[in-house]
Design a protein around this motif. Structure first.
Motif, PDB file in Angstrom:
ATOM      1  N   GLY A 101       0.802  -1.221   0.000  1.00  0.00           N
ATOM      2  CA  GLY A 101       0.000   0.000   0.000  1.00  0.00           C
ATOM      3  C   GLY A 101       0.831   1.264   0.000  1.00  0.00           C
ATOM      4  N   GLU A 102       0.152   2.381  -0.153  1.00  0.00           N
ATOM      5  CA  GLU A 102       0.812   3.689  -0.136  1.00  0.00           C
ATOM      6  C   GLU A 102      -0.019   4.670   0.657  1.00  0.00           C
ATOM      7  OE1 GLU A 102       1.527   5.315  -3.985  1.00  0.00           O
ATOM      8  OE2 GLU A 102       3.279   4.054  -4.340  1.00  0.00           O
ATOM      9  N   ARG A 103       0.647   5.558   1.361  1.00  0.00           N
ATOM     10  CA  ARG A 103      -0.059   6.623   2.076  1.00  0.00           C
ATOM     11  C   ARG A 103       0.861   7.834   2.132  1.00  0.00           C
ATOM     12  NH1 ARG A 103       1.291   6.089   8.211  1.00  0.00           N
ATOM     13  NH2 ARG A 103       3.236   4.946   8.053  1.00  0.00           N
ATOM     14  N   GLU A 104       0.263   8.991   2.289  1.00  0.00           N
ATOM     15  CA  GLU A 104       1.043  10.219   2.418  1.00  0.00           C
ATOM     16  C   GLU A 104       1.332  10.459   3.883  1.00  0.00           C
ATOM     17  OE1 GLU A 104      -0.440  13.820   0.790  1.00  0.00           O
ATOM     18  OE2 GLU A 104       0.335  13.329  -1.190  1.00  0.00           O
ATOM     19  N   VAL A 105       2.578  10.812   4.182  1.00  0.00           N
ATOM     20  CA  VAL A 105       2.947  11.111   5.568  1.00  0.00           C
ATOM     21  C   VAL A 105       3.770  12.392   5.624  1.00  0.00           C
ATOM     22  CG1 VAL A 105       2.968   8.708   6.363  1.00  0.00           C
ATOM     23  CG2 VAL A 105       5.043   9.687   5.380  1.00  0.00           C
ATOM     24  N   GLU A 106       3.761  12.994   6.794  1.00  0.00           N
ATOM     25  CA  GLU A 106       4.645  14.118   7.077  1.00  0.00           C
ATOM     26  C   GLU A 106       5.885  13.522   7.715  1.00  0.00           C
ATOM     27  OE1 GLU A 106       3.393  17.946   7.328  1.00  0.00           O
ATOM     28  OE2 GLU A 106       2.914  16.757   5.547  1.00  0.00           O
ATOM     29  N   GLU A 107       7.059  13.985   7.284  1.00  0.00           N
ATOM     30  CA  GLU A 107       8.265  13.370   7.823  1.00  0.00           C
ATOM     31  C   GLU A 107       9.344  14.407   8.080  1.00  0.00           C
ATOM     32  OE1 GLU A 107       8.591   9.386   6.501  1.00  0.00           O
ATOM     33  OE2 GLU A 107      10.749   9.536   6.297  1.00  0.00           O
ATOM     34  N   GLY A 108      10.124  14.152   9.114  1.00  0.00           N
ATOM     35  CA  GLY A 108      11.275  14.984   9.420  1.00  0.00           C
ATOM     36  C   GLY A 108      12.461  14.073   9.687  1.00  0.00           C
ATOM     37  N   CYS A 109      13.659  14.664   9.749  1.00  0.00           N
ATOM     38  CA  CYS A 109      14.857  13.846   9.952  1.00  0.00           C
ATOM     39  C   CYS A 109      15.853  14.654  10.778  1.00  0.00           C
ATOM     40  CB  CYS A 109      15.472  13.495   8.601  1.00  0.00           C
ATOM     41  SG  CYS A 109      17.008  12.573   8.714  1.00  0.00           S
ATOM     42  N   ILE A 120       5.711  13.024   2.008  1.00  0.00           N
ATOM     43  CA  ILE A 120       6.175  11.989   1.080  1.00  0.00           C
ATOM     44  C   ILE A 120       5.229  10.781   1.145  1.00  0.00           C
ATOM     45  CG2 ILE A 120       8.607  12.648   1.237  1.00  0.00           C
ATOM     46  CD1 ILE A 120       8.918  10.067   3.021  1.00  0.00           C
ATOM     47  N   THR A 121       5.489   9.811   0.295  1.00  0.00           N
ATOM     48  CA  THR A 121       4.695   8.584   0.287  1.00  0.00           C
ATOM     49  C   THR A 121       5.471   7.470   0.979  1.00  0.00           C
ATOM     50  OG1 THR A 121       3.725   9.262  -1.802  1.00  0.00           O
ATOM     51  CG2 THR A 121       3.519   6.945  -1.238  1.00  0.00           C
ATOM     52  N   ARG A 122       4.804   6.811   1.894  1.00  0.00           N
ATOM     53  CA  ARG A 122       5.373   5.619   2.545  1.00  0.00           C
ATOM     54  C   ARG A 122       4.377   4.474   2.413  1.00  0.00           C
ATOM     55  NH1 ARG A 122      10.761   5.934   3.351  1.00  0.00           N
ATOM     56  NH2 ARG A 122      11.413   7.715   4.581  1.00  0.00           N
ATOM     57  N   SER A 123       4.827   3.285   2.816  1.00  0.00           N
ATOM     58  CA  SER A 123       3.953   2.107   2.746  1.00  0.00           C
ATOM     59  C   SER A 123       2.936   2.128   3.875  1.00  0.00           C
ATOM     60  CB  SER A 123       4.793   0.845   2.856  1.00  0.00           C
ATOM     61  OG  SER A 123       5.816   0.868   1.888  1.00  0.00           O
ATOM     62  N   ILE A 124       1.792   1.469   3.637  1.00  0.00           N
ATOM     63  CA  ILE A 124       0.786   1.319   4.698  1.00  0.00           C
ATOM     64  C   ILE A 124       1.260   0.251   5.682  1.00  0.00           C
ATOM     65  CG2 ILE A 124      -1.577   0.523   5.169  1.00  0.00           C
ATOM     66  CD1 ILE A 124      -2.366   1.836   2.470  1.00  0.00           C
ATOM     67  N   LEU A 125       1.834  -0.797   5.127  1.00  0.00           N
ATOM     68  CA  LEU A 125       2.242  -1.919   5.980  1.00  0.00           C
ATOM     69  C   LEU A 125       3.591  -2.449   5.491  1.00  0.00           C
ATOM     70  CD1 LEU A 125      -0.100  -4.597   7.248  1.00  0.00           C
ATOM     71  CD2 LEU A 125       1.928  -5.378   6.054  1.00  0.00           C
ATOM     72  N   VAL A 126       4.448  -2.799   6.423  1.00  0.00           N
ATOM     73  CA  VAL A 126       5.706  -3.450   6.031  1.00  0.00           C
ATOM     74  C   VAL A 126       5.893  -4.733   6.836  1.00  0.00           C
ATOM     75  CG1 VAL A 126       6.869  -1.282   5.421  1.00  0.00           C
ATOM     76  CG2 VAL A 126       7.186  -2.218   7.700  1.00  0.00           C
ATOM     77  N   ARG A 127       6.527  -5.689   6.199  1.00  0.00           N
ATOM     78  CA  ARG A 127       7.029  -6.857   6.934  1.00  0.00           C
ATOM     79  C   ARG A 127       8.536  -6.688   6.987  1.00  0.00           C
ATOM     80  NH1 ARG A 127       2.936 -10.768   7.326  1.00  0.00           N
ATOM     81  NH2 ARG A 127       1.215 -10.193   5.955  1.00  0.00           N
ATOM     82  N   PHE A 128       9.075  -6.964   8.160  1.00  0.00           N
ATOM     83  CA  PHE A 128      10.428  -6.540   8.466  1.00  0.00           C
ATOM     84  C   PHE A 128      11.152  -7.652   9.213  1.00  0.00           C
ATOM     85  CE2 PHE A 128      12.937  -4.732  11.976  1.00  0.00           C
ATOM     86  CZ  PHE A 128      13.766  -3.833  11.334  1.00  0.00           C
ATOM     87  N   ARG A 129      12.445  -7.772   8.999  1.00  0.00           N
ATOM     88  CA  ARG A 129      13.226  -8.691   9.824  1.00  0.00           C
ATOM     89  C   ARG A 129      14.586  -8.083  10.143  1.00  0.00           C
ATOM     90  NH1 ARG A 129      13.798 -13.051   5.220  1.00  0.00           N
ATOM     91  NH2 ARG A 129      15.467 -12.075   4.051  1.00  0.00           N
ATOM     92  N   ALA A 130      15.131  -8.495  11.283  1.00  0.00           N
ATOM     93  CA  ALA A 130      16.420  -7.966  11.743  1.00  0.00           C
ATOM     94  C   ALA A 130      16.911  -8.873  12.858  1.00  0.00           C
ATOM     95  CB  ALA A 130      16.242  -6.547  12.280  1.00  0.00           C
ATOM     96  N   LEU A 131      18.130  -8.639  13.290  1.00  0.00           N
ATOM     97  CA  LEU A 131      18.614  -9.289  14.508  1.00  0.00           C
ATOM     98  C   LEU A 131      18.437  -8.293  15.651  1.00  0.00           C
ATOM     99  CD1 LEU A 131      21.942 -10.847  13.177  1.00  0.00           C
ATOM    100  CD2 LEU A 131      19.724 -11.980  13.464  1.00  0.00           C
ATOM    101  N   ASP A 132      18.128  -8.817  16.837  1.00  0.00           N
ATOM    102  CA  ASP A 132      18.076  -7.918  17.995  1.00  0.00           C
ATOM    103  C   ASP A 132      19.440  -7.915  18.690  1.00  0.00           C
ATOM    104  OD1 ASP A 132      18.259 -10.151  19.608  1.00  0.00           O
ATOM    105  OD2 ASP A 132      16.197 -10.046  20.352  1.00  0.00           O
ATOM    106  N   SER A 133      19.529  -7.252  19.830  1.00  0.00           N
ATOM    107  CA  SER A 133      20.842  -7.090  20.478  1.00  0.00           C
ATOM    108  C   SER A 133      21.391  -8.411  21.024  1.00  0.00           C
ATOM    109  CB  SER A 133      20.732  -6.058  21.597  1.00  0.00           C
ATOM    110  OG  SER A 133      19.777  -6.486  22.534  1.00  0.00           O
ATOM    111  N   THR A 134      20.543  -9.459  21.072  1.00  0.00           N
ATOM    112  CA  THR A 134      21.030 -10.767  21.536  1.00  0.00           C
ATOM    113  C   THR A 134      21.257 -11.719  20.355  1.00  0.00           C
ATOM    114  OG1 THR A 134      18.802 -11.686  21.810  1.00  0.00           O
ATOM    115  CG2 THR A 134      19.721 -10.496  23.691  1.00  0.00           C
TER     116      THR A 134
END
Ligand SMILES: [Zn+2]
Length: 176
Positions: free
Chosen positions: A82-90, A100-114
């Protein structure tokens, strides 16, 4: 623990691709905790290692309602929907916000601190922050997603706003 200086646009480090982390060791965890301190000190909801001048694939995120910060190592967005408009700062582009346009939903993976593999499905501000921080690791800034110059707006300098006036959009836009 330390608050680190934040690298700002147009520093070239923000345009470089961060390298994959091979080992989650003490120096790496110290970096992550310094990034958390730096994020807190600057009232951000997220920070990527490039923003403190380190080209390693590490991000930290803490949403306003969350009690504990998240540390994600080698994060990847695996699906965007999906797509949606968002306000963004950095934090690396101080003084501006953009639409800008960002996704409505993301699936994500990463390692945690352990070093444990984390998989999650996110929407709302978390999805936005994840996309923003993974972009940083790839040398991409939110201003690259602007569709026009008009989509970027300058914020009043700190202290310039009349104390009697209600704060504007800036307080609702979380810098990442
Ligand atoms: Zn940012």
């Amino acid at each position: 623990m330390a608050v680190l200086p934040i690298i700002t646009f147009p520093n070239a480090v923000l345009r470089q691709r961060a390298r994959k982390v091979r080992e989650i060791d003490k120096p790496l965890l110290r970096l992550a905790h310094d990034m958390i301190d730096t994020m807190h000190a600057n009232y951000g909801v997220g920070l990527a290692a490039n923003q403190v001048g380190v080209l390693k694939r590490v991000i930290v995120i803490q949403l306003p309602e969350e009690e504990e910060p998240r540390i994600y190592i080698n994060p990847e967005i695996v699906v965007r929907e999906g797509e949606r408009e968002v306000e963004e700062g950095c934090l690396s582009v101080p003084g501006y916000i953009g639409t800008i346009t960002r996704s409505i939903l993301v699936r994500f993976r990463a390692l945690d601190s352990t070093s444990k593999l984390v998989r999650l499905k996110a929407d709302g501000l978390l999805a936005q922050a994840l996309e923003h921080e993974v972009d940083h690791l790839n040398g991409v800034l939110y201003i690259d997603h602007l569709k026009s110059h008009e989509a970027l707006r300058e914020l009043p300098p700190p202290g310039a706003e009349d104390a009697a006036e209600p704060k504007e959009a800036a307080t609702e836009v979380h810098a990442v």
